[in-house]
Scaffold this motif. Structure first.
Motif, PDB file in Angstrom:
ATOM      1  N   HIS A 187       0.716  -1.330  -0.050  1.00 38.71           N
ATOM      2  CA  HIS A 187       0.176  -0.059   0.060  1.00 38.71           C
ATOM      3  C   HIS A 187       0.825   1.246   0.111  1.00 38.71           C
ATOM      4  CE1 HIS A 187      -3.791  -1.994   0.370  1.00 38.71           C
ATOM      5  NE2 HIS A 187      -3.271  -2.670   1.413  1.00 38.71           N
ATOM      6  N   GLY A 188       2.098   1.220   0.957  1.00 37.99           N
ATOM      7  CA  GLY A 188       2.859   2.339   0.766  1.00 37.99           C
ATOM      8  C   GLY A 188       3.322   2.638  -0.430  1.00 37.99           C
ATOM      9  N   HIS A 189       3.861   1.509  -1.070  1.00 37.32           N
ATOM     10  CA  HIS A 189       4.496   1.663  -2.311  1.00 37.32           C
ATOM     11  C   HIS A 189       3.358   2.260  -3.356  1.00 37.32           C
ATOM     12  CE1 HIS A 189       7.452   0.757  -5.528  1.00 37.32           C
ATOM     13  NE2 HIS A 189       6.736   0.138  -6.224  1.00 37.32           N
ATOM     14  N   GLY A 190       2.199   1.621  -3.470  1.00 39.79           N
ATOM     15  CA  GLY A 190       1.394   2.351  -4.482  1.00 39.79           C
ATOM     16  C   GLY A 190       0.865   3.498  -4.283  1.00 39.79           C
ATOM     17  N   ALA A 191       1.063   4.193  -3.056  1.00 42.11           N
ATOM     18  CA  ALA A 191       0.569   5.321  -2.670  1.00 42.11           C
ATOM     19  C   ALA A 191       1.883   6.187  -3.236  1.00 42.11           C
ATOM     20  CB  ALA A 191       0.138   5.665  -1.128  1.00 42.11           C
ATOM     21  N   ARG A 192       2.961   5.826  -2.829  1.00 47.03           N
ATOM     22  CA  ARG A 192       4.128   6.788  -3.473  1.00 47.03           C
ATOM     23  C   ARG A 192       4.209   6.833  -4.944  1.00 47.03           C
ATOM     24  NH1 ARG A 192       9.672   4.586  -1.738  1.00 47.03           N
ATOM     25  NH2 ARG A 192       8.977   2.833  -2.950  1.00 47.03           N
ATOM     26  N   ARG A 193       3.691   5.627  -5.518  1.00 49.97           N
ATOM     27  CA  ARG A 193       3.781   5.748  -7.056  1.00 49.97           C
ATOM     28  C   ARG A 193       2.581   6.638  -7.460  1.00 49.97           C
ATOM     29  NH1 ARG A 193       3.709  -0.073 -10.013  1.00 49.97           N
ATOM     30  NH2 ARG A 193       5.641   0.020  -8.908  1.00 49.97           N
ATOM     31  N   ALA A 194       1.479   6.528  -6.787  1.00 52.31           N
ATOM     32  CA  ALA A 194       0.346   7.576  -7.490  1.00 52.31           C
ATOM     33  C   ALA A 194       0.680   8.836  -7.109  1.00 52.31           C
ATOM     34  CB  ALA A 194      -0.721   7.231  -6.375  1.00 52.31           C
ATOM     35  N   VAL A 195       1.490   9.105  -6.067  1.00 53.60           N
ATOM     36  CA  VAL A 195       1.762  10.846  -5.951  1.00 53.60           C
ATOM     37  C   VAL A 195       2.952  11.061  -6.747  1.00 53.60           C
ATOM     38  CG1 VAL A 195       3.095  12.058  -4.299  1.00 53.60           C
ATOM     39  CG2 VAL A 195       1.574  10.729  -3.519  1.00 53.60           C
TER      40      VAL A 195
END
Length: 350
Positions: free
Chosen positions: A32-40
């Motif tokens: 989830h953290g990696h996905g949020a960072r990628r989205a940002v």
């Protein structure tokens, strides 16, 4: 199973299984953290290009406004005040002085009426100007902003009066842009050939002889020539060649067919290729290679320039490699970690 010679093996296996079962529970959190960072990061990739474009355009307009438009406006208003403003140094003859405003203070002299026009002293008390000019400027003081200081002299009152009535921004900006673009057009026509081209060349040569200044001027000229001069270099196509050594592929722009004597010496057709440097594609060097050693790429000139400017980060869609499940290196698959081995099928020691 329990090893008779090692009674603690069952507990170790159990603890190992427990730790194995516990480890995957942390994976969703990191995912989830990696996905949020990628989205940002993707959001920044979408927002930054138009935002930076707006910032650059606003910066360019602010520079033009502060360095060119405002001084030109001020100079025109100065000439208007100097030539047409009604400013009087003393009370003329046959003027009707207002007796109610008479005061013994020399800095607060009374106003007067002359030729049906009422005059009042300016804030300094040394000059006179029409009363309607003072009233209009004071009534419309908000038009100059909350931080603008009140006028201190008759000249300053007339300057703002002309600004309000004859030179508002909704008139001056369009007129300025029309005149500015027209001036650029005539300068471009004048300096493209003949004496104009010679003058520009002589000016450039003179500036480039000045220490320190030549570094700044030379860099700025390279950028402006690349951005605005559409006759400097015409690229035919984008190719990839092995340069500077075999196995190292570089991107280049084909600019011509090379020189005749070089082609005769090589015994085959040649190509002249401009090798751009990252992240400034307007700088680079030219090489001559065999036509058979160049690979034509499915890239437009703009896409190739974006690739060079981004140092290879921005890859066009038709050139991307999106095969996450395929091993392109030819290596053997990684060995399964010991923690994932099923210990229940492991034979026990006799």
């Amino acid at each position: 199973m329990t090893d008779p010679q090692n009674p603690d093996s069952s507990s170790e296996i159990g603890s190992g299984l427990a730790s194995t079962d516990a480890e995957p529970k942390m994976a969703p959190v990191s995912g989830h953290g990696h996905g949020a960072r990628r989205a940002v990061l993707r959001g920044l990739g979408v927002v930054l290009p138009p935002l930076l474009t707006i910032v650059v355009l606003l910066w360019a307009w602010s520079a033009i406004e502060n360095r060119l438009l405002i001084p030109v406006e001020g100079g025109i208003r100065y000439l208007m005040v100097w030539g047409f403003a009604d400013i009087r140094n003393s009370v003329p003859e046959n003027a009707i002085v207002d007796p109610q405003a008479d005061t013994p203070d020399a800095k607060k002299r009374p106003g007067f009426n002359y030729r049906s026009v009422d005059y009042v002293p300016d804030p300094t008390g040394r000059k006179y100007l029409p009363a309607h000019v003072v009233r209009e400027v004071d009534d419309r003081a908000d038009a100059f902003g909350a931080t603008a200081l009140p006028p201190k002299t008759a000249f300053a009152y007339w300057d703002r009066y002309y600004h309000l009535n004859y030179m508002p921004r909704w008139i001056t900006v369009p007129v300025f842009l029309i005149l500015f673009i027209s001036l650029l057009y005539f300068l471009g026509r004048a300096f493209t050939g003949g004496i104009g081209r010679w003058f520009v060349s002589a000016f450039d040569a003179t500036i480039l002889r000045i220490p320190i200044v030549n570094k700044v001027y030379g860099s700025v000229k390279q950028i402006t020539d690349f951005a605005f001069d559409d006759r400097q270099i015409e690229f035919n196509r984008v190719v990839a060649i092995q340069y500077p050594s075999a196995g190292i592929w570089s991107l280049g722009f084909v600019t011509g067919n090379g020189m005749r004597e070089v082609s005769e010496a090589a015994g085959e057709p040649m190509l002249s290729v401009l090798m751009p440097t990252s992240p400034m594609p307007m700088t680079g060097f030219t090489v001559t290679i065999r036509r058979s050693e160049a690979i034509d790429l499915d890239l437009t000139i703009d896409e190739a320039i974006q690739f060079v400017v981004s140092c290879g980060v921005v890859v066009p869609p038709q050139q991307r490699i999106e095969t996450p499940g395929k091993d392109l290196t030819g290596k053997a698959p990684a060995v399964q970690p010991p923690s994932t081995i099923d210990t229940s099928s492991t034979p026990s020691k006799p």
